[in-house]
Design a protein around this motif. Structure first.
Motif, PDB file in Angstrom:
ATOM      1  N   LEU A   1       0.834  -1.198   0.000  1.00 28.02           N
ATOM      2  CA  LEU A   1       0.000   0.000   0.000  1.00 28.02           C
ATOM      3  C   LEU A   1       0.869   1.248   0.000  1.00 28.02           C
ATOM      4  O   LEU A   1       1.991   1.228   0.489  1.00 28.02           O
ATOM      5  CB  LEU A   1      -0.895   0.029   1.246  1.00 28.02           C
ATOM      6  CG  LEU A   1      -1.867  -1.128   1.425  1.00 28.02           C
ATOM      7  CD1 LEU A   1      -2.550  -1.034   2.790  1.00 28.02           C
ATOM      8  CD2 LEU A   1      -2.893  -1.146   0.311  1.00 28.02           C
TER       9      LEU A   1
ATOM     10  N   GLN B   1      -5.998  -1.296   5.983  1.00 34.87           N
ATOM     11  CA  GLN B   1      -6.709  -1.267   4.704  1.00 34.87           C
ATOM     12  C   GLN B   1      -7.838  -0.239   4.743  1.00 34.87           C
ATOM     13  O   GLN B   1      -8.027   0.519   3.797  1.00 34.87           O
ATOM     14  CB  GLN B   1      -7.254  -2.654   4.360  1.00 34.87           C
ATOM     15  CG  GLN B   1      -7.879  -2.733   2.985  1.00 34.87           C
ATOM     16  CD  GLN B   1      -6.875  -2.560   1.859  1.00 34.87           C
ATOM     17  OE1 GLN B   1      -5.764  -3.027   1.936  1.00 34.87           O
ATOM     18  NE2 GLN B   1      -7.275  -1.856   0.822  1.00 34.87           N
TER      19      GLN B   1
ATOM     20  N   GLU C   1      -8.168   3.004   2.373  1.00 33.28           N
ATOM     21  CA  GLU C   1      -9.316   3.215   1.489  1.00 33.28           C
ATOM     22  C   GLU C   1     -10.019   4.527   1.773  1.00 33.28           C
ATOM     23  O   GLU C   1     -10.567   5.141   0.867  1.00 33.28           O
ATOM     24  CB  GLU C   1     -10.291   2.045   1.619  1.00 33.28           C
ATOM     25  CG  GLU C   1      -9.753   0.778   0.991  1.00 33.28           C
ATOM     26  CD  GLU C   1     -10.621  -0.438   1.259  1.00 33.28           C
ATOM     27  OE1 GLU C   1     -11.712  -0.293   1.870  1.00 33.28           O
ATOM     28  OE2 GLU C   1     -10.208  -1.530   0.838  1.00 33.28           O
TER      29      GLU C   1
END
Length: 136
Positions: free
Chosen positions: A57, A111, A115
């Motif tokens: 990421l 995560q 997002e």
């Protein structure tokens, strides 16, 4: 598919380097492609406690997020920003994933923060441990 990449702090000069990881006995190395010849790499010894894997990421500024990074994020859009360490959680409840330390694991906090677009690398546990100190 996630890019496999590691980061570590060189033993000889303290510089952060990225590349493949290898170890030999008590020595830990980051292998760096020098770009001059196909298949030719340089090995630089890294302090083992500083070696961390890339999560796959990037933060809101496009910076890669590595294990051991300290990130600032908002758990919910109305909450105040928080800071946490990124860690690999394989030893916690059989949870083989990168996540935020002390997260409840009902959902992947890293995560979710990613997002939501509010995740930002602000340092790491090796260079900036003071970022984790509780302010009174």
């Amino acid at each position: 598919m996630r890019e496999i990449l590691f980061r570590g702090k060189r033993v000889d000069n303290g510089e952060w380097i990225e590349g493949f990881y290898a170890n030999s006995g008590d020595s830990h190395f980051i292998l760096i492609d020098n770009g001059f010849a196909f298949g030719y790499v340089k090995m630089k010894e890294a302090h083992p406690e500083t070696v961390g894997e890339y999560t796959g990421l990037k933060d809101k500024n496009g910076k890669r997020i590595f294990e051991g990074d300290i990130v600032r994020y908002r758990p919910e859009y109305w909450c105040e920003p928080q800071q946490s360490v990124v860690e690999y959680c394989a030893d916690k409840w059989n949870y083989p994933a990168f996540d935020l330390k002390d997260h409840n694991y009902e959902a992947n906090g890293l995560q979710c923060a990613h997002e939501e677009g509010g995740c930002e690398v602000i340092g790491n546990i090796h260079d900036n441990p003071e970022l984790l100190e509780v302010k009174e």
